[in-house]
Design a protein around this motif. Sequence first.
Motif, PDB file in Angstrom:
ATOM      1  N   PRO A 314       0.836  -1.209   0.000  1.00 41.57           N
ATOM      2  CA  PRO A 314       0.000   0.000   0.000  1.00 41.57           C
ATOM      3  C   PRO A 314       0.870   1.258   0.000  1.00 41.57           C
ATOM      4  N   LEU A 315       0.510   2.231  -0.801  1.00 42.51           N
ATOM      5  CA  LEU A 315       1.311   3.449  -0.903  1.00 42.51           C
ATOM      6  C   LEU A 315       1.298   4.267   0.382  1.00 42.51           C
ATOM      7  N   ASP A 316       0.268   4.072   1.207  1.00 40.62           N
ATOM      8  CA  ASP A 316       0.204   4.847   2.446  1.00 40.62           C
ATOM      9  C   ASP A 316       0.920   4.152   3.607  1.00 40.62           C
ATOM     10  N   SER A 319       5.798   3.136   6.695  1.00 43.09           N
ATOM     11  CA  SER A 319       6.832   2.395   7.417  1.00 43.09           C
ATOM     12  C   SER A 319       7.660   1.533   6.472  1.00 43.09           C
ATOM     13  N   ASN A 320       7.140   1.334   5.255  1.00 41.89           N
ATOM     14  CA  ASN A 320       7.844   0.536   4.252  1.00 41.89           C
ATOM     15  C   ASN A 320       8.731   1.456   3.412  1.00 41.89           C
ATOM     16  N   ILE A 321       9.992   1.085   3.279  1.00 47.49           N
ATOM     17  CA  ILE A 321      10.950   1.948   2.572  1.00 47.49           C
ATOM     18  C   ILE A 321      10.580   2.134   1.106  1.00 47.49           C
ATOM     19  N   LEU A 322      10.021   1.096   0.463  1.00 52.80           N
ATOM     20  CA  LEU A 322       9.638   1.215  -0.942  1.00 52.80           C
ATOM     21  C   LEU A 322       8.469   2.180  -1.103  1.00 52.80           C
ATOM     22  N   ALA A 323       7.513   2.120  -0.190  1.00 58.25           N
ATOM     23  CA  ALA A 323       6.368   3.032  -0.243  1.00 58.25           C
ATOM     24  C   ALA A 323       6.821   4.473  -0.012  1.00 58.25           C
ATOM     25  N   ASN A 346      11.123  -9.442   5.798  1.00 55.12           N
ATOM     26  CA  ASN A 346      10.427  -8.995   4.588  1.00 55.12           C
ATOM     27  C   ASN A 346      10.782  -9.887   3.409  1.00 55.12           C
ATOM     28  N   ILE A 347       9.779 -10.217   2.623  1.00 51.17           N
ATOM     29  CA  ILE A 347       9.970 -11.145   1.510  1.00 51.17           C
ATOM     30  C   ILE A 347      10.989 -10.632   0.496  1.00 51.17           C
ATOM     31  N   VAL A 348      11.031  -9.308   0.308  1.00 50.10           N
ATOM     32  CA  VAL A 348      11.952  -8.728  -0.676  1.00 50.10           C
ATOM     33  C   VAL A 348      13.399  -8.938  -0.257  1.00 50.10           C
TER      34      VAL A 348
END
Length: 351
Positions: A314-316, A319-323, A346-348
């Motif tokens: 989710p873009l919101d 807390s996720n670095i990619l977002a 994290n799976i990535v």
Amino acid sequence: MKRQISCFNTKALLDYVRARNPENLHFLWEPLKGKLPVGEDPEQFLTDPNNWISTEVCRDIMEQTRIATSDEMAVYKAGFESVRQRKLGYIEKILVRAFLTPKHAFRKVQKINDRFNKSKKVEIISISNSRALLRLRWFSDLSLTRDFCLMNKGIYQAMLTMWDLPPAKLEERVCFFEGGPYCEYEISWKRKTLWKLFFRRPAVKRQVLNSLVEEMEKDKDLIRNKYEQVTRLNEELQKKVTYLFSLQEASHAIVSILDEQGLIETIMNLLAGVTGLHRAILFLVDDKRESLRFARAVGAVDSSLERLVDYEIPLDRMSNILARVAATGTPRFVKDVEKSNLRKGNIVLNL
């Protein structure tokens, strides 16, 4: 940049400031951004007598020398000290010290001048065993200031110390920078007796030879350093050529490959090849679902990719670095994943 002034001159200025106001040394090259060769260290470039600069750059450095030392006569003193302390290059030492007397050296003053700059012509009006009258005809189309005159005064007065004589007396009869057509210097000095000149000749030969050996060793180090520098620049240039080639390939792919998956695969392969990445993952923004969805990966094991097929972020979820990167447009670099705050499960991170 025009090659008008040898960096022998700027080396004299930097050496003078370094000896007296080292904390202000950076003043000398601060105004030169964009005026020196790209990638060059300003201090190293300006202290290498093999380099040349324009009169505009030299003028700015002279002005900054006065500011750095709070001394209006600093440029004159720098010229004087550069000769008195024997900081000439070995070619200049030969040209000056190999002459038996100052008179012989002044007869070659234009040749000596050409080793340092291309800003003027020097005329010998008259010369004797203890006196010389010189005219300095400055090129009027160059950007020159009174500092150039002052530096020459210091150099000419100190030249006599090369023969172990006291500094010369110099009277400026006419000054170009005060409205005259040229600068005219009357230079006088104390003569050495004939017996001193006779015994000096063998010593001069030894000194010149020693200077040659010493300076040749320095030149060997300089050539070695220049070679390493050229090699490094060639490597950087090759990287840039590779980047440009990859951009061209990517642009060609964008206009020629209509299939989205084929386009993504081509671009990802180019990215991995150019950057040398072992693994790379591409996420696309899904505006409808307001999320990042997995699109393509290179370098990962195929069995691991199955877990990413329906993976979304989710873009919101800030807390996720990619977002966060997608939302802010600001790239992030994590040097050490183990020491970072990233969620290790994290799976990535576990492909």
